[in-house]
Design a protein around this motif. Structure first.
Motif, mmCIF file in Angstrom:
data_model
loop_
_atom_site.group_PDB
_atom_site.id
_atom_site.type_symbol
_atom_site.label_atom_id
_atom_site.label_comp_id
_atom_site.label_asym_id
_atom_site.label_seq_id
_atom_site.Cartn_x
_atom_site.Cartn_y
_atom_site.Cartn_z
ATOM 1 N N TYR A 96 -13.148 27.745 -0.398
ATOM 2 C CA TYR A 96 -11.783 28.252 -0.228
ATOM 3 C C TYR A 96 -11.319 28.139 1.213
ATOM 4 C CZ TYR A 96 -11.690 30.683 -4.795
ATOM 5 O OH TYR A 96 -11.678 30.993 -6.122
ATOM 6 N N ASP A 97 -12.155 28.642 2.132
ATOM 7 C CA ASP A 97 -11.747 28.673 3.533
ATOM 8 C C ASP A 97 -11.522 27.270 4.085
ATOM 9 O OD1 ASP A 97 -11.786 31.448 3.610
ATOM 10 O OD2 ASP A 97 -13.890 31.513 4.229
ATOM 11 N N ASP A 98 -12.397 26.314 3.729
ATOM 12 C CA ASP A 98 -12.233 24.933 4.199
ATOM 13 C C ASP A 98 -10.918 24.346 3.692
ATOM 14 O OD1 ASP A 98 -14.750 24.904 5.463
ATOM 15 O OD2 ASP A 98 -15.743 24.202 3.640
ATOM 16 N N LEU A 99 -10.630 24.564 2.418
ATOM 17 C CA LEU A 99 -9.414 23.998 1.835
ATOM 18 C C LEU A 99 -8.162 24.691 2.360
ATOM 19 C CD1 LEU A 99 -10.769 23.507 -1.779
ATOM 20 C CD2 LEU A 99 -10.340 21.725 -0.080
ATOM 21 N N LEU A 100 -8.243 26.008 2.550
ATOM 22 C CA LEU A 100 -7.089 26.715 3.121
ATOM 23 C C LEU A 100 -6.856 26.294 4.568
ATOM 24 C CD1 LEU A 100 -7.548 30.282 1.609
ATOM 25 C CD2 LEU A 100 -5.743 28.615 1.070
ATOM 26 N N HIS A 101 -7.924 26.012 5.296
ATOM 27 C CA HIS A 101 -7.787 25.517 6.674
ATOM 28 C C HIS A 101 -7.067 24.164 6.674
ATOM 29 C CE1 HIS A 101 -8.726 24.908 10.891
ATOM 30 N NE2 HIS A 101 -9.199 23.711 10.584
ATOM 31 N N PHE A 102 -7.433 23.305 5.728
ATOM 32 C CA PHE A 102 -6.757 22.008 5.610
ATOM 33 C C PHE A 102 -5.268 22.217 5.315
ATOM 34 C CE2 PHE A 102 -5.063 18.745 2.756
ATOM 35 C CZ PHE A 102 -5.148 17.638 3.587
ATOM 36 N N LEU A 103 -4.965 23.107 4.375
ATOM 37 C CA LEU A 103 -3.560 23.353 4.026
ATOM 38 C C LEU A 103 -2.782 23.990 5.167
ATOM 39 C CD1 LEU A 103 -3.788 24.554 0.319
ATOM 40 C CD2 LEU A 103 -2.780 22.430 1.176
ATOM 41 N N ALA A 104 -3.463 24.735 6.031
ATOM 42 C CA ALA A 104 -2.791 25.396 7.152
ATOM 43 C C ALA A 104 -2.154 24.390 8.099
ATOM 44 C CB ALA A 104 -3.785 26.283 7.910
ATOM 45 N N CYS A 105 -2.600 23.153 8.046
ATOM 46 C CA CYS A 105 -2.029 22.094 8.889
ATOM 47 C C CYS A 105 -0.753 21.517 8.280
ATOM 48 C CB CYS A 105 -3.056 20.980 9.092
ATOM 49 S SG CYS A 105 -4.568 21.526 9.900
ATOM 50 N N GLN A 106 -0.379 21.980 7.106
ATOM 51 C CA GLN A 106 0.787 21.460 6.401
ATOM 52 C C GLN A 106 1.927 22.484 6.486
ATOM 53 O OE1 GLN A 106 0.098 18.339 5.313
ATOM 54 N NE2 GLN A 106 -1.983 18.768 5.994
ATOM 55 N N ASP A 107 3.135 22.011 6.452
ATOM 56 C CA ASP A 107 4.292 22.892 6.401
ATOM 57 C C ASP A 107 4.596 23.178 4.934
ATOM 58 O OD1 ASP A 107 6.762 24.129 6.408
ATOM 59 O OD2 ASP A 107 7.727 22.645 7.712
ATOM 60 N N PRO A 108 4.418 24.425 4.479
ATOM 61 C CA PRO A 108 4.637 24.736 3.063
ATOM 62 C C PRO A 108 6.029 24.334 2.562
ATOM 63 C CG PRO A 108 3.612 26.597 4.168
ATOM 64 C CD PRO A 108 3.987 25.607 5.231
ATOM 65 N N ALA A 109 7.001 24.345 3.418
ATOM 66 C CA ALA A 109 8.364 23.974 3.009
ATOM 67 C C ALA A 109 8.470 22.487 2.685
ATOM 68 C CB ALA A 109 9.364 24.349 4.107
ATOM 69 N N VAL A 111 5.813 20.639 1.467
ATOM 70 C CA VAL A 111 4.871 20.286 0.394
ATOM 71 C C VAL A 111 5.516 20.638 -0.943
ATOM 72 C CG1 VAL A 111 2.611 20.731 -0.609
ATOM 73 C CG2 VAL A 111 2.871 20.639 1.886
ATOM 74 N N LYS A 112 5.809 19.609 -1.742
ATOM 75 C CA LYS A 112 6.482 19.850 -3.013
ATOM 76 C C LYS A 112 5.572 20.564 -4.012
ATOM 77 C CE LYS A 112 9.651 15.946 -2.732
ATOM 78 N NZ LYS A 112 10.094 14.707 -3.369
ATOM 79 N N THR A 113 4.337 20.057 -4.153
ATOM 80 C CA THR A 113 3.412 20.637 -5.130
ATOM 81 C C THR A 113 1.977 20.424 -4.659
ATOM 82 O OG1 THR A 113 4.945 20.032 -6.904
ATOM 83 C CG2 THR A 113 2.733 20.659 -7.577
ATOM 84 N N VAL A 114 1.151 21.432 -4.888
ATOM 85 C CA VAL A 114 -0.293 21.312 -4.665
ATOM 86 C C VAL A 114 -0.933 21.241 -6.053
ATOM 87 C CG1 VAL A 114 -2.373 22.427 -3.772
ATOM 88 C CG2 VAL A 114 -0.224 22.620 -2.499
ATOM 89 N N LYS A 132 -0.780 30.239 -3.067
ATOM 90 C CA LYS A 132 0.588 30.768 -3.136
ATOM 91 C C LYS A 132 0.793 31.861 -2.089
ATOM 92 C CE LYS A 132 1.399 29.547 -7.934
ATOM 93 N NZ LYS A 132 1.577 30.027 -9.319
ATOM 94 N N ALA A 133 -0.223 32.669 -1.872
ATOM 95 C CA ALA A 133 -0.130 33.736 -0.866
ATOM 96 C C ALA A 133 0.014 33.171 0.544
ATOM 97 C CB ALA A 133 -1.366 34.637 -0.949
ATOM 98 N N HIS A 134 -0.356 31.889 0.716
ATOM 99 C CA HIS A 134 -0.204 31.222 2.018
ATOM 100 C C HIS A 134 1.111 30.443 2.110
ATOM 101 C CE1 HIS A 134 -4.436 32.256 2.593
ATOM 102 N NE2 HIS A 134 -4.228 32.012 3.870
ATOM 103 N N GLY A 135 2.022 30.688 1.166
ATOM 104 C CA GLY A 135 3.349 30.102 1.260
ATOM 105 C C GLY A 135 3.576 28.828 0.466
ATOM 106 N N PHE A 136 2.572 28.349 -0.240
ATOM 107 C CA PHE A 136 2.724 27.140 -1.067
ATOM 108 C C PHE A 136 3.064 27.608 -2.481
ATOM 109 C CE2 PHE A 136 0.012 26.084 2.463
ATOM 110 C CZ PHE A 136 0.483 24.847 2.875
ATOM 111 N N HIS A 137 4.351 27.567 -2.813
ATOM 112 C CA HIS A 137 4.819 28.212 -4.030
ATOM 113 C C HIS A 137 4.637 27.375 -5.286
ATOM 114 C CE1 HIS A 137 6.271 31.444 -1.605
ATOM 115 N NE2 HIS A 137 6.917 30.589 -0.818
ATOM 116 N N HIS A 138 4.488 26.085 -5.147
ATOM 117 C CA HIS A 138 4.360 25.220 -6.320
ATOM 118 C C HIS A 138 2.926 24.691 -6.403
ATOM 119 C CE1 HIS A 138 8.661 25.437 -6.883
ATOM 120 N NE2 HIS A 138 8.806 25.158 -5.604
ATOM 121 N N VAL A 139 2.123 25.360 -7.215
ATOM 122 C CA VAL A 139 0.724 24.977 -7.423
ATOM 123 C C VAL A 139 0.545 24.718 -8.907
ATOM 124 C CG1 VAL A 139 -1.681 25.661 -7.153
ATOM 125 C CG2 VAL A 139 0.015 26.449 -5.489
ATOM 126 N N GLU A 140 0.028 23.537 -9.224
ATOM 127 C CA GLU A 140 -0.189 23.173 -10.627
ATOM 128 C C GLU A 140 -1.655 22.887 -10.872
ATOM 129 O OE1 GLU A 140 2.279 20.327 -12.617
ATOM 130 O OE2 GLU A 140 4.001 20.789 -11.328
#
Length: 151
Positions: A96-109, A111-114, A132-140
């Motif tokens: 989880y932490d590794d993947l969330l660290h990777f996503l932290a480098c992205q602007d959630p606004a 990123v259309k979908t994870v 989603k709690a980190h601001g990425f609202h579209h997760v499929e």
């Protein structure tokens, strides 16, 4: 340490009487040379099968980790006489932490979908909530073989 590259060298290990450690990359133990090595060594109580990462519960590796006393390998039943052990800290997959660290480098606004395509469904759902709690609202979580058109 000796790196075995050819199928012939790998097969020769089955007839080598010397003690050895066979290291393989197949965590599920469902394919490749590791499946053959397990088949050839599973019924010897002097052997240890060491699983070093996650194995899906219904895979050969998962059944060994659950402690099944018999397993099917290549359509035949084998008694598990080898000791089966596990080290959880050597998985090749990010946690989880590794993947969330990777996503932290992205602007959630931006990123259309994870898409979560790896792991068990219950774990994917839990991770989707963290994303989603980190601001990425579209997760499929696509189902297996689902086709998705990216626009």
């Amino acid at each position: 340490m000796r790196f075995i590259e050819s199928v012939e060298e790998s097969k020769a290990l089955n007839n080598d009487p010397r003690p050895c450690v066979i290291i393989s990359s197949s965590g599920m133990a469902e394919a490749g040379r590791v499946k053959h090595h397990i088949k050839n060594n599973i019924n010897n109580q002097k052997n240890t099968i060491l699983m070093v990462g996650y194995a899906e519960p219904n895979s050969l590796g998962g059944r060994l980790l659950k402690g099944d006393h018999e397993v099917h390998i290549f359509g035949e039943m084998y008694e598990v006489k080898a000791e089966v052990r596990s080290i959880k800290s050597m998985s090749a997959h990010g946690d989880y932490d590794d993947l969330l660290h990777f996503l932290a480098c992205q602007d959630p606004a931006l990123v259309k979908t994870v898409f979560l395509v790896h792991g068990e469904y219950e774990v994917q759902q839990h991770f989707a909530a963290k994303i989603k709690a980190h601001g990425f609202h579209h997760v499929e979580i696509p189902y297996q073989h689902q086709k998705i058109v990216l626009e």
